[in-house]
Motif scaffolding. Sequence first.
Motif, short mmCIF file in Angstrom:
data_model
loop_
_atom_site.label_atom_id
_atom_site.label_comp_id
_atom_site.label_asym_id
_atom_site.label_seq_id
_atom_site.Cartn_x
_atom_site.Cartn_y
_atom_site.Cartn_z
N GLY A 133 0.64 -1.28 -0.14
CA GLY A 133 0.06 -0.21 -0.12
C GLY A 133 0.82 1.31 0.16
N VAL A 134 2.13 1.21 0.36
CA VAL A 134 2.88 2.53 0.52
C VAL A 134 3.81 2.77 -0.62
CG1 VAL A 134 2.74 2.55 2.96
CG2 VAL A 134 4.62 1.40 2.15
N ILE A 135 4.04 1.77 -1.50
CA ILE A 135 5.24 2.14 -2.55
C ILE A 135 4.82 3.18 -3.45
CG2 ILE A 135 6.35 0.81 -4.42
CD1 ILE A 135 6.77 -1.70 -2.73
N TYR A 136 3.58 2.96 -3.94
CA TYR A 136 3.25 3.96 -5.03
C TYR A 136 3.23 5.37 -4.48
CZ TYR A 136 0.36 6.33 -8.51
OH TYR A 136 -0.29 7.15 -9.44
N PRO A 137 2.72 5.60 -3.19
CA PRO A 137 2.76 7.20 -2.77
C PRO A 137 4.03 7.48 -2.34
CG PRO A 137 0.82 5.82 -1.72
CD PRO A 137 1.65 4.80 -2.43
N LEU A 138 5.04 6.55 -1.84
CA LEU A 138 6.49 7.02 -1.67
C LEU A 138 7.07 7.33 -2.87
CD1 LEU A 138 7.57 4.26 0.98
CD2 LEU A 138 7.24 6.70 1.40
N VAL A 139 6.73 6.59 -4.02
CA VAL A 139 7.50 6.95 -5.26
C VAL A 139 6.65 8.54 -5.77
CG1 VAL A 139 7.77 6.51 -7.82
CG2 VAL A 139 8.23 4.74 -5.76
N GLN A 140 5.57 8.65 -5.74
CA GLN A 140 4.93 9.98 -6.09
C GLN A 140 5.59 11.04 -5.11
OE1 GLN A 140 3.25 8.53 -8.86
NE2 GLN A 140 1.70 10.24 -8.32
N ALA A 156 8.70 -10.91 -1.56
CA ALA A 156 9.43 -9.56 -1.91
C ALA A 156 9.42 -9.72 -3.37
CB ALA A 156 10.77 -9.34 -1.19
N GLU A 157 9.99 -10.79 -4.09
CA GLU A 157 10.20 -10.56 -5.60
C GLU A 157 8.88 -10.58 -6.20
OE1 GLU A 157 14.41 -13.33 -5.72
OE2 GLU A 157 12.32 -14.24 -5.45
N GLN A 158 7.87 -11.17 -5.65
CA GLN A 158 6.60 -11.10 -6.43
C GLN A 158 6.09 -9.75 -6.15
OE1 GLN A 158 4.93 -13.78 -8.07
NE2 GLN A 158 3.74 -12.04 -8.63
N LEU A 159 5.95 -9.03 -5.14
CA LEU A 159 5.66 -7.60 -4.81
C LEU A 159 6.23 -6.70 -6.05
CD1 LEU A 159 3.63 -6.24 -3.14
CD2 LEU A 159 5.44 -6.02 -1.46
N VAL A 160 7.61 -6.80 -6.02
CA VAL A 160 8.33 -6.12 -6.93
C VAL A 160 8.08 -6.36 -8.40
CG1 VAL A 160 10.69 -5.63 -8.31
CG2 VAL A 160 10.50 -6.04 -5.73
N ALA A 161 7.66 -7.50 -8.73
CA ALA A 161 7.38 -7.63 -10.02
C ALA A 161 5.87 -7.24 -10.38
CB ALA A 161 7.15 -9.48 -10.19
N ASP A 162 5.02 -7.61 -9.41
CA ASP A 162 3.64 -6.59 -9.53
C ASP A 162 3.76 -4.96 -9.47
OD1 ASP A 162 2.55 -9.23 -9.23
OD2 ASP A 162 1.55 -8.96 -7.23
N LEU A 163 4.76 -4.64 -8.89
CA LEU A 163 4.64 -3.22 -8.89
C LEU A 163 5.55 -2.55 -9.72
CD1 LEU A 163 4.16 -2.86 -4.98
CD2 LEU A 163 2.41 -2.39 -6.75
N ARG A 164 6.54 -3.08 -10.52
CA ARG A 164 7.41 -2.37 -11.23
C ARG A 164 6.77 -1.44 -12.20
NH1 ARG A 164 11.68 -6.38 -11.84
NH2 ARG A 164 12.92 -5.16 -10.42
N ASP A 165 5.69 -1.85 -13.04
CA ASP A 165 5.14 -1.14 -13.82
C ASP A 165 4.34 0.20 -13.20
OD1 ASP A 165 6.11 -2.92 -15.95
OD2 ASP A 165 4.23 -4.01 -16.15
N ALA A 166 3.89 -0.16 -12.14
CA ALA A 166 2.92 1.00 -11.42
C ALA A 166 4.10 2.23 -11.38
CB ALA A 166 2.51 0.55 -10.41
N VAL A 167 5.27 1.97 -10.96
CA VAL A 167 6.28 3.04 -10.53
C VAL A 167 7.69 3.23 -11.57
CG1 VAL A 167 5.50 3.20 -8.22
CG2 VAL A 167 7.26 1.54 -8.74
N PRO A 168 7.33 3.28 -13.01
CA PRO A 168 8.44 3.13 -13.68
C PRO A 168 9.56 4.19 -13.32
CG PRO A 168 6.54 4.04 -14.85
CD PRO A 168 6.23 3.80 -13.46
N GLN A 169 9.44 5.45 -12.63
CA GLN A 169 10.32 6.14 -12.39
C GLN A 169 11.17 5.76 -11.19
OE1 GLN A 169 7.13 6.25 -11.66
NE2 GLN A 169 6.21 8.34 -10.53
N ALA A 170 10.95 4.90 -10.61
CA ALA A 170 12.02 4.50 -9.50
C ALA A 170 12.37 3.15 -9.85
CB ALA A 170 11.06 4.35 -8.27
N GLU A 171 13.55 2.96 -8.92
CA GLU A 171 14.12 1.47 -9.26
C GLU A 171 13.54 0.61 -8.06
OE1 GLU A 171 18.52 -0.38 -8.16
OE2 GLU A 171 18.30 1.82 -8.91
N LEU A 172 12.94 -0.52 -8.27
CA LEU A 172 12.56 -1.63 -7.18
C LEU A 172 13.33 -2.68 -6.93
CD1 LEU A 172 8.54 -1.61 -7.49
CD2 LEU A 172 10.11 -0.01 -6.06
#
Length: 262
Positions: A133-140, A156-172
Amino acid sequence: MSKQFAVIGNPIEQSRSPELHHAFAAKTGIDLTYSKRLAPLDGFDASVEDFFSHGGIGMNVTVPFKEQAFAKCQVLTERAQIAKAVNTLWVEDGVLHGDNTDGQGLVDAIHALDWSLNNTDILIIGAGGATRGVIYPLVQAGAKKIVIANRTLARAEQLVADLRDAVPQAELAAISLNDLAGEFDLVINATSASLSGDVLVLPESLQFTHAYEMAYGKPSSFIDQAQARNIPTSEGYGMLVGQAIESFRIWNGVKPNLKDFL
Ligand code: ATR
Protein backbone atom coordinates in the motif's frame (compact mmCIF):
# COMPACT_ATOMS: atom_id res chain seq x y z
CA MET A 1 -28.91 15.42 11.44
CA SER A 2 -25.14 15.25 11.48
CA LYS A 3 -23.26 13.40 8.72
CA GLN A 4 -22.80 9.73 9.56
CA PHE A 5 -19.44 7.94 9.28
CA ALA A 6 -18.16 4.63 10.62
CA VAL A 7 -15.19 2.28 10.75
CA ILE A 8 -15.89 -1.38 10.08
CA GLY A 9 -13.67 -4.27 11.21
CA ASN A 10 -13.41 -7.38 13.35
CA PRO A 11 -12.32 -6.80 16.06
CA ILE A 12 -13.17 -3.08 16.18
CA GLU A 13 -13.07 -2.06 19.86
CA GLN A 14 -9.39 -0.98 19.58
CA SER A 15 -10.04 1.48 16.74
CA ARG A 16 -9.04 5.08 17.36
CA SER A 17 -10.74 6.37 14.22
CA PRO A 18 -13.85 7.79 15.97
CA GLU A 19 -11.82 9.96 18.35
CA LEU A 20 -9.59 11.18 15.48
CA HIS A 21 -12.49 12.07 13.17
CA HIS A 22 -14.36 13.81 15.99
CA ALA A 23 -11.21 15.84 16.70
CA PHE A 24 -10.90 16.81 13.00
CA ALA A 25 -14.60 17.72 12.97
CA ALA A 26 -14.22 19.94 16.03
CA LYS A 27 -11.24 21.69 14.43
CA THR A 28 -12.92 22.25 11.05
CA GLY A 29 -16.47 22.95 12.29
CA ILE A 30 -18.06 20.00 10.50
CA ASP A 31 -21.05 18.34 12.17
CA LEU A 32 -20.53 14.58 12.07
CA THR A 33 -20.98 11.38 14.02
CA TYR A 34 -18.39 8.62 13.58
CA SER A 35 -19.12 5.19 15.07
CA LYS A 36 -17.56 1.72 15.24
CA ARG A 37 -19.22 -1.21 13.45
CA LEU A 38 -18.32 -4.77 14.30
CA ALA A 39 -19.13 -6.96 11.29
CA PRO A 40 -19.23 -10.75 11.54
CA LEU A 41 -16.43 -12.33 9.50
CA ASP A 42 -18.98 -13.41 6.88
CA GLY A 43 -21.07 -10.24 7.14
CA PHE A 44 -18.97 -7.46 5.62
CA ASP A 45 -21.10 -6.89 2.49
CA ALA A 46 -24.39 -6.83 4.38
CA SER A 47 -23.04 -4.40 6.98
CA VAL A 48 -21.70 -1.98 4.34
CA GLU A 49 -24.96 -2.09 2.40
CA ASP A 50 -26.96 -1.47 5.57
CA PHE A 51 -24.79 1.52 6.49
CA PHE A 52 -25.06 3.27 3.12
CA SER A 53 -28.77 2.45 2.64
CA HIS A 54 -29.45 4.26 5.93
CA GLY A 55 -27.79 7.48 4.78
CA GLY A 56 -24.18 6.82 5.81
CA ILE A 57 -21.71 9.13 4.03
CA GLY A 58 -18.36 7.37 4.42
CA MET A 59 -16.77 4.29 5.96
CA ASN A 60 -13.25 3.34 6.90
CA VAL A 61 -12.35 -0.32 6.60
CA THR A 62 -9.87 -2.10 8.82
CA VAL A 63 -8.60 -5.64 9.44
CA PRO A 64 -9.62 -8.13 8.06
CA PHE A 65 -11.86 -6.53 5.44
CA LYS A 66 -9.62 -4.31 3.27
CA GLU A 67 -9.37 -6.86 0.45
CA GLN A 68 -13.13 -7.56 0.55
CA ALA A 69 -13.75 -3.82 0.34
CA PHE A 70 -11.44 -3.66 -2.69
CA ALA A 71 -13.41 -6.46 -4.37
CA LYS A 72 -16.76 -4.80 -3.61
CA CYS A 73 -16.09 -1.33 -5.05
CA GLN A 74 -17.32 -0.44 -8.52
CA VAL A 75 -14.95 2.54 -8.80
CA LEU A 76 -11.40 2.55 -7.40
CA THR A 77 -8.72 5.22 -7.28
CA GLU A 78 -5.41 4.43 -8.93
CA ARG A 79 -3.62 4.03 -5.62
CA ALA A 80 -6.33 1.62 -4.37
CA GLN A 81 -5.98 -0.43 -7.55
CA ILE A 82 -2.24 -0.68 -6.97
CA ALA A 83 -2.63 -1.44 -3.24
CA LYS A 84 -5.32 -4.07 -3.99
CA ALA A 85 -6.89 -2.99 -0.71
CA VAL A 86 -9.41 -0.31 0.26
CA ASN A 87 -9.70 1.53 3.59
CA THR A 88 -12.06 4.35 2.56
CA LEU A 89 -15.57 3.92 1.09
CA TRP A 90 -18.23 6.34 -0.10
CA VAL A 91 -21.17 6.34 -2.52
CA GLU A 92 -21.28 8.71 -5.48
CA ASP A 93 -24.01 8.61 -8.17
CA GLY A 94 -25.35 5.48 -6.48
CA VAL A 95 -22.07 3.65 -6.99
CA LEU A 96 -19.64 2.40 -4.29
CA HIS A 97 -16.23 4.11 -4.55
CA GLY A 98 -13.03 3.01 -2.81
CA ASP A 99 -9.66 4.54 -2.04
CA ASN A 100 -6.64 3.59 0.04
CA THR A 101 -5.27 6.41 2.18
CA ASP A 102 -2.66 4.41 4.14
CA GLY A 103 0.25 5.26 1.86
CA GLN A 104 -0.54 8.97 1.73
CA GLY A 105 -0.93 8.83 5.51
CA LEU A 106 2.64 7.55 5.79
CA VAL A 107 3.94 10.19 3.36
CA ASP A 108 2.17 12.97 5.28
CA ALA A 109 3.48 11.61 8.61
CA ILE A 110 7.04 11.60 7.26
CA HIS A 111 6.65 15.14 5.95
CA ALA A 112 5.22 16.22 9.33
CA LEU A 113 8.51 15.03 10.85
CA ASP A 114 10.28 17.33 8.36
CA TRP A 115 12.03 14.34 6.77
CA SER A 116 12.39 14.72 3.02
CA LEU A 117 11.39 11.96 0.62
CA ASN A 118 12.69 13.68 -2.48
CA ASN A 119 15.33 11.66 -4.33
CA THR A 120 15.64 9.16 -1.49
CA ASP A 121 16.82 5.57 -1.28
CA ILE A 122 14.40 3.66 0.97
CA LEU A 123 14.56 0.18 2.47
CA ILE A 124 11.21 -1.36 3.44
CA ILE A 125 11.37 -4.45 5.65
CA GLY A 126 8.34 -6.69 5.06
CA ALA A 127 6.42 -7.62 1.92
CA GLY A 128 2.80 -7.91 3.09
CA GLY A 129 -0.22 -5.72 2.47
CA ALA A 130 1.26 -2.84 4.46
CA THR A 131 4.24 -2.62 2.10
CA ARG A 132 2.12 -2.98 -1.04
CA GLY A 133 0.00 0.00 0.00
CA VAL A 134 2.85 2.47 0.50
CA ILE A 135 5.16 1.97 -2.48
CA TYR A 136 3.25 4.03 -5.04
CA PRO A 137 2.65 7.01 -2.69
CA LEU A 138 6.33 6.96 -1.61
CA VAL A 139 7.45 7.09 -5.24
CA GLN A 140 4.92 9.85 -6.00
CA ALA A 141 6.49 11.75 -3.09
CA GLY A 142 9.96 11.45 -4.63
CA ALA A 143 11.55 8.14 -3.62
CA LYS A 144 13.95 7.15 -6.39
CA LYS A 145 14.90 3.66 -5.17
CA ILE A 146 12.99 1.25 -2.95
CA VAL A 147 14.49 -2.03 -1.77
CA ILE A 148 12.07 -4.53 -0.21
CA ALA A 149 13.64 -6.97 2.26
CA ASN A 150 11.62 -9.93 3.42
CA ARG A 151 12.06 -13.09 5.50
CA THR A 152 10.39 -14.96 2.63
CA LEU A 153 12.36 -13.64 -0.35
CA ALA A 154 9.88 -14.96 -2.94
CA ARG A 155 7.15 -12.72 -1.51
CA ALA A 156 9.34 -9.61 -1.91
CA GLU A 157 10.24 -10.67 -5.46
CA GLN A 158 6.57 -11.14 -6.31
CA LEU A 159 5.72 -7.70 -4.93
CA VAL A 160 8.47 -6.08 -7.00
CA ALA A 161 7.27 -7.90 -10.13
CA ASP A 162 3.66 -6.78 -9.45
CA LEU A 163 4.51 -3.13 -8.79
CA ARG A 164 7.34 -2.41 -11.22
CA ASP A 165 5.06 -1.11 -13.99
CA ALA A 166 3.12 1.11 -11.56
CA VAL A 167 6.27 3.07 -10.60
CA PRO A 168 8.46 3.21 -13.74
CA GLN A 169 10.28 6.32 -12.47
CA ALA A 170 11.77 4.44 -9.49
CA GLU A 171 14.10 1.49 -9.10
CA LEU A 172 12.60 -1.45 -7.17
CA ALA A 173 14.56 -4.42 -5.85
CA ALA A 174 13.95 -7.41 -3.57
CA ILE A 175 16.41 -8.89 -1.07
CA SER A 176 16.33 -11.48 1.69
CA LEU A 177 16.12 -10.30 5.29
CA ASN A 178 19.40 -12.19 5.79
CA ASP A 179 21.18 -9.90 3.31
CA LEU A 180 20.45 -6.49 4.87
CA ALA A 181 23.22 -4.18 3.67
CA GLY A 182 23.81 -0.86 1.91
CA GLU A 183 23.12 2.81 2.57
CA PHE A 184 19.62 4.25 2.84
CA ASP A 185 18.05 7.60 3.70
CA LEU A 186 15.14 5.85 5.38
CA VAL A 187 14.33 2.35 6.63
CA ILE A 188 10.65 1.52 7.19
CA ASN A 189 9.65 -1.49 9.27
CA ALA A 190 6.44 -2.78 7.67
CA THR A 191 6.63 -6.23 9.26
CA SER A 192 4.33 -7.37 12.01
CA ALA A 193 7.39 -8.49 14.02
CA SER A 194 6.95 -5.99 16.86
CA LEU A 195 3.26 -6.89 17.20
CA SER A 196 4.22 -10.48 17.97
CA GLY A 197 7.21 -9.44 20.09
CA ASP A 198 9.77 -10.75 17.57
CA VAL A 199 13.22 -9.22 17.14
CA LEU A 200 14.53 -7.88 13.82
CA VAL A 201 18.32 -7.68 13.67
CA LEU A 202 19.80 -4.70 11.82
CA PRO A 203 23.44 -5.52 11.02
CA GLU A 204 26.29 -2.97 10.85
CA SER A 205 26.44 -3.57 7.09
CA LEU A 206 23.14 -1.67 6.93
CA GLN A 207 23.57 2.10 7.18
CA PHE A 208 20.64 4.54 7.34
CA THR A 209 19.79 8.00 8.60
CA HIS A 210 16.06 7.79 9.48
CA ALA A 211 13.86 4.95 10.79
CA TYR A 212 10.07 4.61 10.70
CA GLU A 213 8.18 1.80 12.47
CA MET A 214 4.69 1.40 10.97
CA ALA A 215 3.30 -0.33 14.07
CA TYR A 216 2.85 1.67 17.24
CA GLY A 217 2.17 1.12 20.89
CA LYS A 218 4.37 -1.97 21.26
CA PRO A 219 8.07 -2.22 22.16
CA SER A 220 10.01 -2.40 18.89
CA SER A 221 13.50 -3.90 18.60
CA PHE A 222 13.74 -2.06 15.27
CA ILE A 223 13.25 1.32 16.96
CA ASP A 224 15.59 0.36 19.84
CA GLN A 225 18.40 -0.42 17.40
CA ALA A 226 17.80 2.73 15.37
CA GLN A 227 17.83 4.87 18.54
CA ALA A 228 21.11 3.25 19.57
CA ARG A 229 22.53 4.72 16.35
CA ASN A 230 21.36 8.20 17.41
CA ILE A 231 19.28 8.83 14.31
CA PRO A 232 15.75 10.30 14.08
CA THR A 233 13.04 7.66 14.56
CA SER A 234 9.26 7.56 14.62
CA GLU A 235 6.47 5.06 15.23
CA GLY A 236 3.21 4.65 13.36
CA TYR A 237 0.86 6.96 15.23
CA GLY A 238 1.51 9.73 12.68
CA MET A 239 0.62 7.35 9.86
CA LEU A 240 -2.61 6.42 11.65
CA VAL A 241 -3.55 10.09 11.96
CA GLY A 242 -2.39 10.74 8.38
CA GLN A 243 -4.58 8.08 6.81
CA ALA A 244 -7.56 9.33 8.85
CA ILE A 245 -6.95 12.93 7.69
CA GLU A 246 -6.78 11.82 4.07
CA SER A 247 -10.11 9.95 4.41
CA PHE A 248 -11.61 13.02 6.08
CA ARG A 249 -10.40 15.16 3.15
CA ILE A 250 -12.02 12.84 0.58
CA TRP A 251 -15.38 12.89 2.38
CA ASN A 252 -15.51 16.46 3.63
CA GLY A 253 -13.34 18.42 1.20
CA VAL A 254 -11.20 19.92 3.98
CA LYS A 255 -7.74 18.68 4.99
CA PRO A 256 -6.87 19.21 8.67
CA ASN A 257 -3.19 19.86 9.48
CA LEU A 258 -1.53 16.64 10.68
CA LYS A 259 0.81 18.45 13.06
CA ASP A 260 -2.21 19.71 15.03
CA PHE A 261 -3.11 16.13 16.01
CA LEU A 262 0.23 14.55 16.96
P1 ATR B 1 0.43 -6.79 6.64
O1 ATR B 1 -0.81 -6.82 5.82
O2 ATR B 1 0.32 -6.03 7.93
O3 ATR B 1 1.63 -6.37 5.85
P2 ATR B 1 1.11 -9.58 6.40
O4 ATR B 1 0.62 -9.61 5.00
O5 ATR B 1 0.77 -10.70 7.32
O6 ATR B 1 0.63 -8.29 7.16
O7 ATR B 1 2.69 -9.41 6.35
C1 ATR B 1 3.47 -9.45 7.49
C2 ATR B 1 4.93 -9.15 7.11
O8 ATR B 1 5.72 -9.20 8.29
C3 ATR B 1 5.54 -10.16 6.16
O9 ATR B 1 6.47 -9.49 5.34
C4 ATR B 1 6.23 -11.13 7.11
O10 ATR B 1 7.29 -11.85 6.52
P3 ATR B 1 6.99 -13.21 5.68
O11 ATR B 1 6.43 -12.77 4.37
O12 ATR B 1 8.30 -13.86 5.57
O13 ATR B 1 6.00 -13.97 6.52
C5 ATR B 1 6.76 -10.16 8.12
N1 ATR B 1 7.07 -10.76 9.43
C6 ATR B 1 6.20 -11.12 10.38
N2 ATR B 1 6.85 -11.57 11.48
C7 ATR B 1 8.18 -11.48 11.19
C8 ATR B 1 9.38 -11.78 11.91
N3 ATR B 1 9.34 -12.29 13.14
N4 ATR B 1 10.56 -11.55 11.30
C9 ATR B 1 10.60 -11.04 10.06
N5 ATR B 1 9.52 -10.74 9.32
C10 ATR B 1 8.31 -10.95 9.89
